[in-house]
Design a protein around this motif. Structure first.
Motif, PDB file in Angstrom:
ATOM      1  N   SER A 189       0.829  -1.209   0.000  1.00  0.00           N
ATOM      2  CA  SER A 189       0.000   0.000   0.000  1.00  0.00           C
ATOM      3  C   SER A 189       0.864   1.261   0.000  1.00  0.00           C
ATOM      4  O   SER A 189       0.385   2.337  -0.371  1.00  0.00           O
ATOM      5  N   GLU A 190       2.133   1.145   0.386  1.00  0.00           N
ATOM      6  CA  GLU A 190       3.025   2.303   0.445  1.00  0.00           C
ATOM      7  C   GLU A 190       4.151   2.228  -0.577  1.00  0.00           C
ATOM      8  O   GLU A 190       5.079   3.035  -0.536  1.00  0.00           O
TER       9      GLU A 190
ATOM     10  N   THR B 186       3.087   7.525  -3.647  1.00  0.00           N
ATOM     11  CA  THR B 186       3.523   6.726  -2.494  1.00  0.00           C
ATOM     12  C   THR B 186       2.372   5.986  -1.815  1.00  0.00           C
ATOM     13  O   THR B 186       2.554   5.451  -0.725  1.00  0.00           O
ATOM     14  N   ARG B 187       1.203   5.930  -2.445  1.00  0.00           N
ATOM     15  CA  ARG B 187       0.076   5.245  -1.796  1.00  0.00           C
ATOM     16  C   ARG B 187      -0.776   4.517  -2.825  1.00  0.00           C
ATOM     17  O   ARG B 187      -1.171   5.095  -3.837  1.00  0.00           O
TER      18      ARG B 187
ATOM     19  N   GLU C 227      -4.287   1.927  -3.167  1.00  0.00           N
ATOM     20  CA  GLU C 227      -5.538   1.660  -2.458  1.00  0.00           C
ATOM     21  C   GLU C 227      -6.237   0.460  -3.069  1.00  0.00           C
ATOM     22  O   GLU C 227      -6.369   0.365  -4.296  1.00  0.00           O
TER      23      GLU C 227
END
Length: 297
Positions: free
Chosen positions: A83-84, A276-277, A279
């Protein structure tokens, strides 16, 4: 310093210098001539080897087109540390390849062709080889990358397109593309449309070899519709009185490329909401259709 060692050492160095000076000028000149002859001989052998080998090299690069659709065959139920993962980072790449990720429906490769022979070589045509397409199995996870800016490409490549769903895919020109990425100017999802023209490379491309050879970049696009496809690429090159087909590397390690077909729906969807994310969403399909409209050859 060890007593008794330095004196013999100095004596040996002096003796060597005297011996060198004792060699006559004619001998030194002969050695230099032999060395020059050997260099020339080696150069000639290298040139002969080059002329006997493939007429061109093809170096893999980065195309002007960036895919906006990816998929995994398996469903993603938990992103965990992914996720990161920033898009394009080492961690992301390992996660992506570990899940068997592929571009969906459309991808492109770039290779830059440079002559290896002294004279002029002609790139006559390009073809896909051993095309294997099957109904898609990549309906597990759809991945939508974050928006990517323009790469600032200053190279003017030769664009070639192949519709892999044709019985015998033919090299075509690209006339234009609309709504690339499946998003219109207002940011709304819309059908992506590619207009393909007639036969590409109908006149051939001439490249001069020699010490400062010409180079030409090729961006080759592949459309697979709803099929998973695997294929290779070959260039038809004429050099002197020799004309033949030569395989091209499509990655730094492989002569084969692989492309996933677009599924009607996916069991999970991963969206890169920022650099950086990521979902986890879904199920469903975040992809709009890719339409390919072709002129007659």
């Amino acid at each position: 310093m060890v007593p008794g060692v330095i004196v013999p050492l100095v004596s040996a160095i002096i003796a060597g210098v005297i011996a060198w000076k004792a060699i006559g000028p004619s001998q030194k000149g002969a050695d230099a001539t032999v060395s020059a002859e050997e260099r020339e001989k080696n150069k000639e052998e290298e040139e002969r080897d080059k002329e006997a080998g493939p007429p061109v090299s093809a170096t893999v690069g980065f195309p002007a087109y960036y895919p906006s659709r990816y998929a995994f065959p398996g469903q993603t139920t938990d992103l965990g540390v992914a996720s990161e993962f920033g898009y394009g980072t080492e961690g992301f790449s390992k996660w992506f390849s570990g899940n068997g990720g592929r571009a969906v429906g459309l991808d492109a490769v770039r290779f830059t062709v440079t002559p290896l022979h002294k004279g002029t070589v002609i790139v006559q045509s390009v073809r896909v080889t051993d095309v294997q397409c099957t109904p898609t199995k990549f309906d597990g996870t759809a991945f939508v990358p974050p928006p990517i800016g323009d790469g600032g490409d200053e190279v003017e490549p030769v664009d070639v397109a192949f519709d892999l769903t044709e019985k015998v895919p033919q090299p075509r020109t690209i006339k234009n593309a609309q709504n690339v990425g499946g998003i219109d100017d207002a940011g709304e999802p819309v059908e992506e449309v590619w207009h393909l023209g007639g036969r590409a490379l109908s006149k051939g491309i001439y490249l001069d070899g020699g010490e400062r050879p010409d180079s030409r970049a090729f961006d080759v696009y592949f459309f697979s519709g709803d099929k998973d496809c695997e294929f290779g690429v070959e260039l038809n090159v004429t050099s002197g009185d020799t004309d033949d087909w030569f395989p091209v590397k499509l990655t730094t390690e492989d002569y084969r490329a692989r492309l996933a077909g677009q599924a009607t729906s996916y069991r999970s969807v991963v969206v890169g909401v920022s650099d950086t994310r990521n979902e986890l969403q879904g199920p469903g399909s975040p992809f709009t259709p890719i339409a390919v409209k072709k002129e007659r050859l």
